[in-house]
Design an enzyme around this catalytic site. Structure first.
Site, PDB file in Angstrom:
ATOM      1  N   ASP A  30      -5.162  -8.103  -8.414  1.00  0.00           N
ATOM      2  CA  ASP A  30      -4.971  -7.160  -7.328  1.00  0.00           C
ATOM      3  C   ASP A  30      -6.300  -6.388  -7.163  1.00  0.00           C
ATOM      4  OD1 ASP A  30      -3.413  -5.217  -5.756  1.00  0.00           O
ATOM      5  OD2 ASP A  30      -3.632  -3.944  -7.517  1.00  0.00           O
ATOM      6  N   ASP A  32      -6.925  -2.794  -5.294  1.00  0.00           N
ATOM      7  CA  ASP A  32      -6.853  -1.331  -5.464  1.00  0.00           C
ATOM      8  C   ASP A  32      -6.029  -0.969  -6.697  1.00  0.00           C
ATOM      9  OD1 ASP A  32      -8.023  -0.029  -2.831  1.00  0.00           O
ATOM     10  OD2 ASP A  32      -6.936  -1.839  -2.265  1.00  0.00           O
ATOM     11  N   ASP A 214      -1.151  -3.321 -10.180  1.00  0.00           N
ATOM     12  CA  ASP A 214      -0.722  -1.953 -10.540  1.00  0.00           C
ATOM     13  C   ASP A 214       0.371  -1.391  -9.640  1.00  0.00           C
ATOM     14  OD1 ASP A 214      -2.320  -1.644  -8.187  1.00  0.00           O
ATOM     15  OD2 ASP A 214      -2.413   0.493  -8.664  1.00  0.00           O
TER      16      ASP A 214
HETATM   17  O1  LIG Z   1      -2.626  -4.950  -3.137  1.00  0.00           O
HETATM   18  P1  LIG Z   1      -3.737  -3.964  -3.363  1.00  0.00           P
HETATM   19  O2  LIG Z   1      -5.077  -4.596  -3.453  1.00  0.00           O
HETATM   20  O3  LIG Z   1      -3.442  -3.026  -4.508  1.00  0.00           O
HETATM   21  O4  LIG Z   1      -3.717  -3.060  -2.049  1.00  0.00           O
HETATM   22  C1  LIG Z   1      -2.685  -2.091  -1.863  1.00  0.00           C
HETATM   23  C2  LIG Z   1      -3.165  -1.110  -0.832  1.00  0.00           C
HETATM   24  O5  LIG Z   1      -4.413  -0.602  -1.332  1.00  0.00           O
HETATM   25  C3  LIG Z   1      -5.123   0.317  -0.509  1.00  0.00           C
HETATM   26  O6  LIG Z   1      -4.452   1.544  -0.521  1.00  0.00           O
HETATM   27  C4  LIG Z   1      -4.350   2.118  -1.819  1.00  0.00           C
HETATM   28  O7  LIG Z   1      -5.659   2.371  -2.342  1.00  0.00           O
HETATM   29  C5  LIG Z   1      -6.442   3.343  -1.614  1.00  0.00           C
HETATM   30  C6  LIG Z   1      -7.821   3.412  -2.240  1.00  0.00           C
HETATM   31  O8  LIG Z   1      -7.765   3.695  -3.604  1.00  0.00           O
HETATM   32  C7  LIG Z   1      -5.698   4.685  -1.646  1.00  0.00           C
HETATM   33  O9  LIG Z   1      -6.438   5.663  -0.919  1.00  0.00           O
HETATM   34  C8  LIG Z   1      -4.301   4.520  -1.044  1.00  0.00           C
HETATM   35  O10 LIG Z   1      -3.571   5.731  -1.166  1.00  0.00           O
HETATM   36  C9  LIG Z   1      -3.538   3.408  -1.762  1.00  0.00           C
HETATM   37  O11 LIG Z   1      -2.291   3.140  -1.123  1.00  0.00           O
HETATM   38  C10 LIG Z   1      -5.329  -0.266   0.870  1.00  0.00           C
HETATM   39  O12 LIG Z   1      -5.899   0.691   1.724  1.00  0.00           O
HETATM   40  C11 LIG Z   1      -4.027  -0.802   1.462  1.00  0.00           C
HETATM   41  O13 LIG Z   1      -4.331  -1.483   2.678  1.00  0.00           O
HETATM   42  C12 LIG Z   1      -3.401  -1.789   0.502  1.00  0.00           C
HETATM   43  O14 LIG Z   1      -2.159  -2.260   1.025  1.00  0.00           O
END
Ligand SMILES: O=P(O)(O)OC[C@H]1O[C@H](O[C@H]2O[C@H](CO)[C@@H](O)[C@H](O)[C@H]2O)[C@H](O)[C@@H](O)[C@@H]1O
Length: 263
Positions: A30, A32, A214
């Site tokens: 993953d 983020d 995560d």
């Molecule tokens: O599947 P992932 O790679 O974990 O993506 C999930 C989402 O991640 C991002 O949002 C998340 O991370 C951001 C940066 O740390 C944070 O600001 C936000 O609150 C989190 O939800 C991304 O912007 C999304 O598009 C993804 O779906």
């Protein structure tokens, strides 16, 4: 089967390393919260040079895939390595070396519909300070991390209204984000299984798929690998909720430590 107490990878026992011993890992990661720490604004989640270097070295030895809720092109640009597989929009679009490519067959229906939903959701960004609409090709996120606490219930209620007006779409949840996604039987877990099949790894017993994530959407991948003991799921920063992951890592730094051990 979910568990509430997955084991630490770096615990007293060496169970994880015993499980992967003598086999080649295929790494599904993953973005983020796994490769980068969670930060206030999605556009600031830049991968460190150390993590990039580790991924580049791992990709020389193993299959490495980034499986993200982000848009595929976005994550490709952020990671910037050519020899990885990338799956974006929770697996709805996948590409990798040697022409590996898959895009959901319903593109021509979904894209115009999502464009309309995006306009509807943009009203929330105008109405509430701190809300950020995050369009990916096959999903639209509503970030509320920077919204006022007292407005969050209203934001989520407005989101539900938009969702209710759009049959054929469902809600996704994550860290301070709700999303509108196509209500189709496709997710990160199916994407991982598809990649394993396409790369000829599904029937190769010398390979052990390991998925590290995560967030809520990673559970589909943990569950897919847990089924029939196909592979191993590792949850980063486990909150104590029940999970299909068998192991845990504390944070992004421990993810990097595991990568170094695998090299
Ligand atoms: O599947 P992932 O790679 O974990 O993506 C999930 C989402 O991640 C991002 O949002 C998340 O991370 C951001 C940066 O740390 C944070 O600001 C936000 O609150 C989190 O939800 C991304 O912007 C999304 O598009 C993804 O779906």
């Amino acid at each position: 089967m979910t568990k509430s107490n997955p084991k630490p990878v770096f615990g007293d026992q060496n169970d994880f390393f015993e499980e992967v011993k003598g086999r080649k890992t295929a790494l599904f990661l993953d973005y983020d919260g796994t490769l980068t720490p969670i930060v206030s604004r999605p556009e600031d989640a830049q991968i460190s040079q150390e993590m990039k270097d580790l991924l580049a070295q791992l990709a020389e030895k193993y299959t490495v895939a980034v499986i993200t809720g982000r848009d595929m092109d976005d994550v490709k640009k952020l990671v910037g390595l050519n020899n990885l597989v990338y799956a974006g929009s929770h697996g709805f679009r996948i590409s990798g070396p040697d022409g590996l490519y898959k895009e959901h067959e319903k593109t021509s229906v979904l894209l115009p519909e999502l464009n309309i939903i995006e306009k509807e959701l943009m009203e929330l960004q105008k109405k509430y300070k701190g809300v950020q609409i995050d369009r990916k090709r096959y999903a639209i996120g509503v970030h509320y991390r920077n919204a006022k606490d007292e407005e969050i219930d209203d934001i989520l209620a407005d989101f539900e209204e938009v969702l209710a007006k759009n049959p054929g779409y469902k809600k996704g949840t994550g860290k301070k984000i709700v999303e509108i996604k196509p209500d189709l039987d496709w997710h990160k877990g199916k994407a991982v299984l598809w990649i394993l099949q396409e790369l000829g790894l599904a029937a190769d017993d010398s390979v052990i798929p390991v998925y590290i994530g995560d967030d809520d959407t990673d559970e589909d991948a943990f569950e897919a690998l847990e089924t029939d003991g196909i592979g191993i799921g590792i949850m980063v920063e486990h909150s104590g909720n029940s999970t299909h992951a068998s192991y845990t890592l504390k944070d992004v730094d421990e993810v990097a430590t595991l990568f170094k051990k695998l090299l």
